[in-house]
Design a protein around this motif. Structure first.
Motif, PDB file in Angstrom:
ATOM      1  N   VAL A 148      10.949   0.018  -5.203  1.00  0.00           N
ATOM      2  CA  VAL A 148       9.891   1.036  -5.295  1.00  0.00           C
ATOM      3  C   VAL A 148      10.315   2.361  -4.679  1.00  0.00           C
ATOM      4  O   VAL A 148       9.465   3.197  -4.367  1.00  0.00           O
ATOM      5  N   SER A 149      11.621   2.564  -4.497  1.00  0.00           N
ATOM      6  CA  SER A 149      12.083   3.829  -3.919  1.00  0.00           C
ATOM      7  C   SER A 149      11.720   5.009  -4.810  1.00  0.00           C
ATOM      8  O   SER A 149      11.573   6.135  -4.325  1.00  0.00           O
ATOM      9  N   GLN A 150      11.575   4.773  -6.127  1.00  0.00           N
ATOM     10  CA  GLN A 150      11.139   5.809  -7.055  1.00  0.00           C
ATOM     11  C   GLN A 150       9.920   5.337  -7.851  1.00  0.00           C
ATOM     12  O   GLN A 150       9.749   5.675  -9.020  1.00  0.00           O
ATOM     13  N   GLN A 151       9.091   4.538  -7.187  1.00  0.00           N
ATOM     14  CA  GLN A 151       7.856   4.034  -7.807  1.00  0.00           C
ATOM     15  C   GLN A 151       6.705   4.226  -6.826  1.00  0.00           C
ATOM     16  O   GLN A 151       6.020   3.291  -6.437  1.00  0.00           O
ATOM     17  N   ARG A 152       6.491   5.493  -6.419  1.00  0.00           N
ATOM     18  CA  ARG A 152       5.495   5.775  -5.391  1.00  0.00           C
ATOM     19  C   ARG A 152       4.093   5.382  -5.835  1.00  0.00           C
ATOM     20  O   ARG A 152       3.312   4.830  -5.047  1.00  0.00           O
ATOM     21  N   ASP A 153       3.737   5.629  -7.089  1.00  0.00           N
ATOM     22  CA  ASP A 153       2.393   5.299  -7.564  1.00  0.00           C
ATOM     23  C   ASP A 153       2.146   3.795  -7.521  1.00  0.00           C
ATOM     24  O   ASP A 153       1.057   3.342  -7.152  1.00  0.00           O
ATOM     25  N   PHE A 154       3.149   3.024  -7.915  1.00  0.00           N
ATOM     26  CA  PHE A 154       3.030   1.568  -7.903  1.00  0.00           C
ATOM     27  C   PHE A 154       2.840   1.065  -6.478  1.00  0.00           C
ATOM     28  O   PHE A 154       1.946   0.263  -6.197  1.00  0.00           O
ATOM     29  N   ARG A 155       3.667   1.569  -5.564  1.00  0.00           N
ATOM     30  CA  ARG A 155       3.583   1.156  -4.166  1.00  0.00           C
ATOM     31  C   ARG A 155       2.256   1.573  -3.537  1.00  0.00           C
ATOM     32  O   ARG A 155       1.602   0.791  -2.838  1.00  0.00           O
ATOM     33  N   SER A 156       1.829   2.791  -3.817  1.00  0.00           N
ATOM     34  CA  SER A 156       0.591   3.307  -3.224  1.00  0.00           C
ATOM     35  C   SER A 156      -0.638   2.550  -3.714  1.00  0.00           C
ATOM     36  O   SER A 156      -1.635   2.449  -2.992  1.00  0.00           O
ATOM     37  N   ALA A 157      -0.570   2.031  -4.936  1.00  0.00           N
ATOM     38  CA  ALA A 157      -1.712   1.276  -5.478  1.00  0.00           C
ATOM     39  C   ALA A 157      -2.010   0.042  -4.633  1.00  0.00           C
ATOM     40  O   ALA A 157      -3.152  -0.431  -4.598  1.00  0.00           O
ATOM     41  N   TYR A 158      -0.988  -0.467  -3.939  1.00  0.00           N
ATOM     42  CA  TYR A 158      -1.181  -1.626  -3.065  1.00  0.00           C
ATOM     43  C   TYR A 158      -1.375  -1.203  -1.609  1.00  0.00           C
ATOM     44  O   TYR A 158      -1.255  -2.024  -0.702  1.00  0.00           O
ATOM     45  N   GLY A 159      -1.646   0.094  -1.409  1.00  0.00           N
ATOM     46  CA  GLY A 159      -1.955   0.601  -0.074  1.00  0.00           C
ATOM     47  C   GLY A 159      -0.769   0.655   0.853  1.00  0.00           C
ATOM     48  O   GLY A 159      -0.937   0.553   2.077  1.00  0.00           O
ATOM     49  N   LEU A 160       0.437   0.828   0.302  1.00  0.00           N
ATOM     50  CA  LEU A 160       1.649   0.791   1.117  1.00  0.00           C
ATOM     51  C   LEU A 160       2.346   2.145   1.137  1.00  0.00           C
ATOM     52  O   LEU A 160       2.275   2.905   0.178  1.00  0.00           O
TER      53      LEU A 160
END
Length: 278
Positions: free
Chosen positions: A164-176
């Motif tokens: 997820v180093s270039q998947q900020r939206d995906f990571r943020s969706a899980y509150g991380l």
């Protein structure tokens, strides 16, 4: 049933009615209160030459009984039955961990199609491991994931590893956030809820998360929609690079040349008086 075709276990039920046909069996199995669950299984034959068992009639074909003492929750009961099936040898080999162990790369996904196939379309609990692919510890994180998957084999779980180093939206969706990596979340696509793992990223902590989720004691958060990953990543979304660009270098500020002359208060006063006298 979950175990249909997966073990040699046979399932049955009876009522606690004292006049019913199952009551003598309940007494024999020392079941005092309903509802309850017990398993009756054959003991392995004693080795030839076992003098302690030589004079005991019926030493062949002996049976043993084990009662379930945990909470009456499906996932908890399922885990217990699975463990008993493997310990007693009642599980078929194809469901008892005889398949080749997974390699760390077996879990890695790079596209949304892979995520959908390996996680979102599965009825089981999906364990999503999020890592920073730029880290020097990537191989260690993958190895921890493999060990956790092997330790929890037999549970209704699927595993994926996402960089997820270039998947900020995906990571943020899980509150991380980026500084919480590596981490793991347990996702139920049926309930649209997830539970976050606790640091540090270890096999024991992953096992603890799964145990709590399956037992219904984990804190879960709602998920409005299933997050997608962007194929090829999100260019320009690397937070560490952005943060570094916004920072200023204090040394550069301190080393700037001061062009204006520095004068004392007396010199400034004399200059003013001179200007007034002209």
């Amino acid at each position: 049933m979950h175990f249909h075709g997966k073990s040699r276990l046979l399932f049955g039920w009876t009522t606690p009615d004292t006049k019913g046909p199952g009551y003598p069996l309940m007494q024999k199995m020392n079941i005092r209160k309903a509802p309850a669950m017990s398993i009756l299984f054959p003991l392995p034959p004693k080795p030839v030459g076992d003098h302690e068992m030589a004079d005991i009639e019926g030493s062949k074909g002996e049976m043993a009984m084990q009662q379930y003492l945990g909470p009456l929750k499906y996932q908890k009961m399922l885990m217990w039955v699975q463990a008993m099936a493997q310990v007693t040898g009642m599980a078929y080999k194809s469901h008892a961990g005889s398949q080749p162990p997974p390699t760390p790369n077996d879990f890695e996904i790079r596209t949304q199609a892979q995520l959908k196939e390996s996680c979102y379309d599965k009825p089981s609990l999906c364990m999503i491991v999020m890592i920073d692919g730029r880290s020097d510890m990537v191989n260690k994180y993958k190895d921890i994931t493999k060990k956790a998957a092997l330790a929890l084999q037999g549970n209704p779980l699927t595993w994926v590893v996402v960089d997820v180093s270039q998947q900020r939206d995906f990571r943020s969706a899980y509150g991380l956030t980026a500084d919480q990596l590596p981490t793991v979340v347990a996702l139920s696509t049926r309930r649209m809820r997830f539970a976050q793992g606790t640091p540090p990223f270890t096999v024991d902590n992953i096992k603890q998360l799964v145990t709590k989720v399956l037992a219904g004691s984990a804190v879960t958060l709602p998920l409005p929609v299933l997050p997608w990953i962007v194929d090829g990543g999100q260019p320009g979304e690397e937070e560490t690079a952005a943060a570094a660009a916004d920072e200023f270098d204090l040394k550069d500020v301190m080393s700037e040349e001061v062009t204006a002359p520095i004068t004392s208060k007396e010199e400034q006063l004399q200059k003013v008086e001179k200007e007034l006298a002209e």
